[in-house]
Design an enzyme around this catalytic site. Structure first.
Site, PDB file in Angstrom:
ATOM      1  N   GLU A  71      -6.008 -28.797 -39.009  1.00 34.19           N
ATOM      2  CA  GLU A  71      -5.219 -29.941 -39.474  1.00 34.19           C
ATOM      3  C   GLU A  71      -4.125 -30.278 -38.464  1.00 34.19           C
ATOM      4  OE1 GLU A  71      -3.572 -29.434 -43.387  1.00 34.19           O
ATOM      5  OE2 GLU A  71      -2.558 -31.381 -43.352  1.00 34.19           O
ATOM      6  N   GLU A 117       0.822 -24.522 -49.977  1.00 31.25           N
ATOM      7  CA  GLU A 117       0.230 -25.667 -50.697  1.00 31.25           C
ATOM      8  C   GLU A 117      -1.304 -25.555 -50.660  1.00 31.25           C
ATOM      9  OE1 GLU A 117      -1.397 -29.623 -49.578  1.00 31.25           O
ATOM     10  OE2 GLU A 117       0.714 -29.781 -49.018  1.00 31.25           O
TER      11      GLU A 117
END
Lengths: 452, 441
Positions: A144, A67
């Site tokens: 992240e 992604e």
């Protein structure tokens, strides 16, 4: 009850007006258009039926890494240009990865749809994953993970609990991936994932807003329709074997307060017309924590004051199996064990005595109202369509959802509590807080009586 | 459970209207009046959905905490719907849920507000409004409930102490605002919360939740006449206390460097200065300029330098938070401990260069096309419009704020951005906070 009927009828009239178009292009790509002409804007979302549940051990997190790489350029659109062009046209764009899917979206003025679709079609087929940009981006993804999971004790609890509750089903793996898999991931892993799943016959385009459905479909044919279908790999069910006894874990992490999560295996919606259990479980969750004085809040937080927070949740729509989940934070001086007992007592009470008609009516009123409120958000309307379709449910299941929930009886709610909230299906996780800062030698722990 | 590519760290103020002659860009018909009791009302009628949204805001945020009582404003706000006019917390929650209404609270340093979303059908709306009026006008502050909510508020504060982002944010405001009321955290301090009394809550409520202080924003499916009746009814039972006095002016902070140890795997880095107030004449140059620096998401310099080029962080951003008095300018990122200093240096250099040189013409054009081209997305739902109405009402922005927004964005030029940034942000005089790792200073 009369007023609820009135709302329900208004709603049916409303959904009859809301034209929904659902077509499949020759290459197998599905196109769903929800017209809504309140504002001169639209949202366009491309959903791929490829999420964390389609990954293999050793490369967990690759769906989400891909992604990220989808913004890193194609044969004709240089790295960073996708975002730049959408931004220049006044758009907002992003993407999200879940266990079941990966989706990309743009929100823009209605006349910019063609730009969004051209760019999406291009990166569906022509993505370039360079070793150099991958090496940078995998670092971003590890940051992240640190931000969202490793440094958030409750997220760690959730991650470890899923890895415990599921033993065989891929829902046991975190969407963002295990850190060691991220450290060892290569650009080639991402390329293989892309080659495996990014094809028009594994995708659904959802467009909602001030658009004309036939124009959207024509545009979709010109852009996505030009891409060839590809053979998709066989998907194995990987069904979770029946649980054969309660499971418990303790998670130690730096934190100030303990935290408790209890989760029971439960079904999800498969045959939306015949299934009854998922609807009853949704109502059960509403009875337990659907308002500020629903059962868990009223009993545990307000009356017994054994918890500072408590809530129940259940999601009926998923490609895989479901969970009925309760989480709670004990009040100061109360133990996690006592809190768990109090939760179990609330469950037993429903299993034994059922729920009142007033509670049932209250939850239904909320369901009906929430359905009207959702019409205020184009993005949410598109999200729901994408989730249903990706989970294998027809849009009709979404349109008829309120009717199905309104048909649930108090007896059915009691029955699903009896059948599904059983110890054999239960996994429990407890956060055992560790000091945030090392204590000086000999100092008493805060809140603990120091006995010599 | 899903993962977003971008953190919702702060809204990326992105979006808006092209200079196209869009009829769809018809201005919102914003109506404004005062009730007999002095409450300011701001209203947009919209019959497209059977929904009514109302917010009622007061200058009763944490900046109004009296000296030595941090947490009083927050606790007062939390108690409004926990027993009112003789109805228990449970009775209120149930009566709202019975008609599908949603009552929620908003609270920050400036504002304390209550928001209601209800169906506009008569019976539902009537019952929901009756609860809203009761909660605003007759909170009971029951003693046992005060005790319970104190414990819950303190627990929430304690729980957040594990979150390095929250720890950093609190330290940032302390360093930036010193003795100003914006310095302390919105939630208050546990020890002070313990000591608060029912009398203090009631007094704070009476002084701040008055008609003269109230701003009522309404959006949705009612006529002007009905909106007037609702506004009168909501303000009629409020206290008659006078408008609160102005907050003191914050002094520019001296440069400082705060390091806080924390057992996290990342450092949370915040750099900033006092920025601008809501009524600042430089609002648009700062807002548009910041898109280029760190407000434009993937379109911003910080994201490019910190994330794209170096892979240092998932999120790197900057924003101005305009408040009643001068609010902060903040730049932030999170990175693994061992590269903290490198990431901080990149962020500082990016900021320094932006202040010295300003944006390029191309960058500014890009920022303006995004903001103006995306304007319709800012007002594409009742909820978003309500937020603007409440903002316009509370901060006394001109009623044509949304009508002129695009022109004002378009009017910004490179020189204006450069000038506005240079006037407010001195790269040699910044507040820096780093939370994480073992090296406390």
């Amino acid at each position: 009850m009369r007023s609820l009927w009135a709302i329900g009828l208004a709603l049916l009239a409303g959904s009859a007006q809301a034209a929904l178009t659902d077509v499949t292009l020759d290459n197998g790509m599905r196109v769903i258009v929800q017209e809504d002409h309140r504002a001169p804007v639209m949202v366009s979302q491309v959903w791929y039926r490829a999420g964390a549940m389609d990954e293999f051990n050793g490369t967990t997190g690759v769906a989400h890494v891909l992604e990220h790489m989808m913004f890193k350029g194609t044969q004709t659109v240089p790295p960073g240009e996708f975002s730049k062009r959408i931004a220049a046209a006044g758009g907002r764009e992003n993407a999200f990865t879940s266990r079941d899917h990966t989706a990309y979206f743009q929100q823009m003025q209605k006349d910019r749809l063609e730009l969004a679709m051209q760019l999406e079609a291009d990166r569906m087929a022509n993505l370039v994953i360079s070793d150099e940009l991958f090496a940078k981006e995998i670092q971003v993804v590890m940051e992240e993970r640190r931000l969202r999971t490793d440094d958030q004790p409750q997220s760690v609890v959730y991650e470890r609990l899923m890895a415990t509750a599921y033993q065989a089903h891929p829902y046991r793996r975190p969407i963002i991936g295990w850190m060691d898999d991220l450290k060892n991931m290569t650009a080639q892993d991402a390329r293989e994932w892309y080659a495996r799943w990014y094809a028009p016959n594994n995708a659904t385009l959802v467009v909602a807003g001030d658009v004309k459905a036939d124009e959207v479909v024509a545009l979709a044919k010109r852009t996505f329709g030009a891409l060839p279908a590809r053979t998709l790999p066989t998907r194995k069910p990987q069904d979770e074997p029946a649980q054969v006894g309660e499971k418990r874990i303790v998670v130690k992490a730096p934190a100030q307060l303990p935290y408790l999560v209890m989760t029971w295996h439960a079904p999800t919606l498969k045959d939306w017309e015949k299934d009854t259990t998922p609807y009853a479980l949704q109502i059960l969750a509403g009875v337990m924590s659907g308002n500020d004085s629903a059962r868990l809040q009223k009993s545990l937080v307000k009356t017994q004051q054994i918890a500072v927070n408590a809530s129940a949740g259940y999601d009926a729509v998923a490609r895989g199996p479901g969970m009925f989940m309760i989480d709670a934070t004990p009040a100061a001086g109360k133990s996690v064990a006592a809190l768990e007992q109090a939760i179990r007592a609330e469950i037993s009470r429903i299993q034994r005595d059922g729920i009142s008609e007033a509670e049932l009516a209250r939850v239904k009123a909320q369901v009906i109202a929430a359905d009207v409120y959702q019409r205020d958000s184009l993005f949410y309307q598109a999200m729901q369509l994408g989730e249903y379709v990706t989970a294998g449910l027809p849009p009709e299941a979404l349109m008829r959802r309120v009717d199905k929930l309104r048909a649930v009886t108090a007896k059915e709610v009691q029955a699903v509590a009896q059948q599904w909230l059983q110890n054999e299906r239960l996994s429990v996780a407890e956060l055992e807080p560790q000091a945030l800062t090392p204590q000086p030698r000999g100092a008493a722990l805060p809140g603990v009586r120091h006995v010599n | 459970m899903s993962i977003k590519r971008l953190g919702s760290v702060k809204p990326f103020l992105a979006v808006l209207l092209l200079a196209l002659p869009l009829s769809a860009q018809a201005a919102l018909a914003i109506q404004h009046w005062e009730t007999a009791q002095g409450a300011r009302v701001i209203f947009v009628e919209s019959r497209a959905l059977p929904i009514l949204d109302i917010s009622v805001d007061f200058p009763a945020g944490s900046a109004r905490d009296p000296a030595g009582k941090p947490g009083l404003a927050q606790l007062t706000h939390a108690l409004l719907d926990q027993g009112a006019g003789g109805l228990s917390d449970t009775a209120i929650a149930h009566r709202l849920a019975d008609v599908g209404a949603v009552l929620s609270g908003t609270f920050d340093r400036d504002r304390a507000g209550v928001t209601l979303r209800t169906l506009s059908s008569t019976a539902e709306k009537e019952q929901a409004l009756e609860m809203l009026a009761r909660v605003l006008q007759q909170p009971d502050f029951p003693q046992p409930v005060i005790k319970r909510e104190k414990q819950r508020l303190i627990a929430a504060i304690r729980e957040a102490e594990a979150d390095p982002g929250t720890v950093a944010d609190k330290a940032f405001y302390r360093a930036l605002y010193g003795t100003h009321p914006y310095a302390h955290d919105e939630s208050g301090e546990p020890a002070a919360i313990e000591r608060l009394t029912r009398g203090e809550l009631q007094a704070f409520y009476r002084t701040h939740y008055s008609a003269a202080n109230a701003v009522i924003a309404m959006m949705g499916d009612v006529t002007r006449a009905e909106a007037e009746a609702i506004a009168s009814r909501l303000s009629a039972g409020l206290s008659k206390a006078a408008a609160v006095p102005d907050l003191p002016k914050p002094a520019p902070a001296a440069d400082s460097d705060t390091r806080i140890r924390h057992p996290s795997t990342q450092s949370h880095v915040l750099v900033g200065a006092v920025g601008m107030a809501r009524n600042d004449p430089d609002f648009f140059p700062l807002f548009v300029g910041n898109y280029v620096l760190g407000g434009g998401g993937f379109d911003s310099r910080l994201m490019r330098e910190v994330r794209d080029k170096r892979g240092y962080a998932y999120s790197a951003y900057s924003y101005f938070l305009p408040m009643t008095e001068v609010g902060p300018f903040q730049l932030g990122l999170q990175t693994k401990l061992e590269q903290t200093d490198d990431a901080l240096k990149v962020a500082q250099a990016t900021l320094r260069q932006f202040i010295a040189e300003g944006p390029s013409e191309a960058e500014l054009t890009q920022a303006k096309s995004n903001l103006t081209g995306g304007f319709p997305l800012r007002i594409d739902s009742n909820k978003k419009i309500l937020d603007y109405l409440s903002l316009i009402g509370f901060y006394k922005l001109p009623l044509d704020y949304l009508d002129t927004w695009v022109d004002k964005v378009n009017a910004v030029d490179v020189a204006a951005v450069k000038r506005a940034f240079a006037r407010r942000i001195d790269p040699d005089r910044l507040v820096t906070v780093v939370v994480g790792g073992g090296s406390a200073r």
